[in-house]
Enzyme design. Structure first.
Site, PDB file in Angstrom:
ATOM      1  N   ASN A   1       0.660  -0.979   0.033  1.00  0.00           N
ATOM      2  CA  ASN A   1       0.104   0.584  -0.195  1.00  0.00           C
ATOM      3  C   ASN A   1       1.272   1.885   0.427  1.00  0.00           C
ATOM      4  O   ASN A   1       1.320   1.278   1.232  1.00  0.00           O
ATOM      5  CB  ASN A   1      -1.164  -0.276   1.087  1.00  0.00           C
ATOM      6  CG  ASN A   1      -1.564   0.981   1.491  1.00  0.00           C
ATOM      7  OD1 ASN A   1      -1.667   2.250   1.074  1.00  0.00           O
ATOM      8  ND2 ASN A   1      -3.070   1.081   1.222  1.00  0.00           N
TER       9      ASN A   1
ATOM     10  N   GLU B   1      -2.563  -4.435  -3.557  1.00  0.00           N
ATOM     11  CA  GLU B   1      -2.797  -5.820  -4.207  1.00  0.00           C
ATOM     12  C   GLU B   1      -2.326  -5.165  -5.749  1.00  0.00           C
ATOM     13  O   GLU B   1      -2.671  -5.864  -6.511  1.00  0.00           O
ATOM     14  CB  GLU B   1      -4.556  -6.005  -4.094  1.00  0.00           C
ATOM     15  CG  GLU B   1      -4.482  -6.695  -3.070  1.00  0.00           C
ATOM     16  CD  GLU B   1      -5.393  -6.196  -1.611  1.00  0.00           C
ATOM     17  OE1 GLU B   1      -5.859  -7.173  -0.409  1.00  0.00           O
ATOM     18  OE2 GLU B   1      -4.695  -4.886  -1.872  1.00  0.00           O
TER      19      GLU B   1
END
Length: 152
Positions: free
Chosen positions: A47, A60
């Site tokens: 992140n 992701e």
């Protein structure tokens, strides 16, 4: 390739390393990695919403982008330190990633039930390291965490 808990845990270690890197950079400690079913690492990331001031740079998403184009995704495995949020769950569904391995879903359950309902195989590892790392971050930075998950 036959995948068992120890294989998933070794893959999760890569995502955890990414989460630690994100934390060291001043960001939210969430990491992810995308694998082929054979075990080949395609991409890894963390992140970077805070670091890059980019609301779409979830772990992701970062791992997915770094993996580059793939012909198909049904046989791919997304490994993430935290249950995917709705945004990242949408990515999994859009590209039909077949399996998601989750380090923890205690701090945040995300879209796990929705993914299961749509045929995605979910493997929950209940990693105490993942639970503590994010739990400590949420306690220290609740405003950044709530911004990340889209809550007031």
């Amino acid at each position: 390739m036959m995948t068992d808990k120890s294989t998933y845990e070794s893959w999760l270690a890569i995502a955890i390393a990414e989460a630690r890197q994100g934390l060291a950079e001043g960001g939210i400690p969430i990491g992810a990695a995308l694998f082929e079913a054979t075990g080949k690492l395609l991409g890894r990331g963390h992140n970077r919403r805070v670091q890059e001031s980019d609301p779409s740079m979830h772990a992701e998403t970062d791992a997915f982008r770094k993996a580059g184009r793939q012909r198909r995704y049904a046989d791919k495995i997304m490994v993430t330190t935290l249950a995917p949020c709705w945004y990242c769950s949408g990515l999994v569904r859009q590209f039909q990633i077949g399996t998601v391995v989750v380090g923890e879903s205690l701090n945040f359950a995300g879209g796990l039930d929705w993914l299961r309902d749509h045929g995605v195989r979910i493997v929950e590892l209940n990693s105490s390291e993942c639970i503590k790392m994010l739990g400590d971050y949420i306690t220290a930075h609740p405003e950044i965490w709530h911004e990340d998950i889209g809550e007031e």
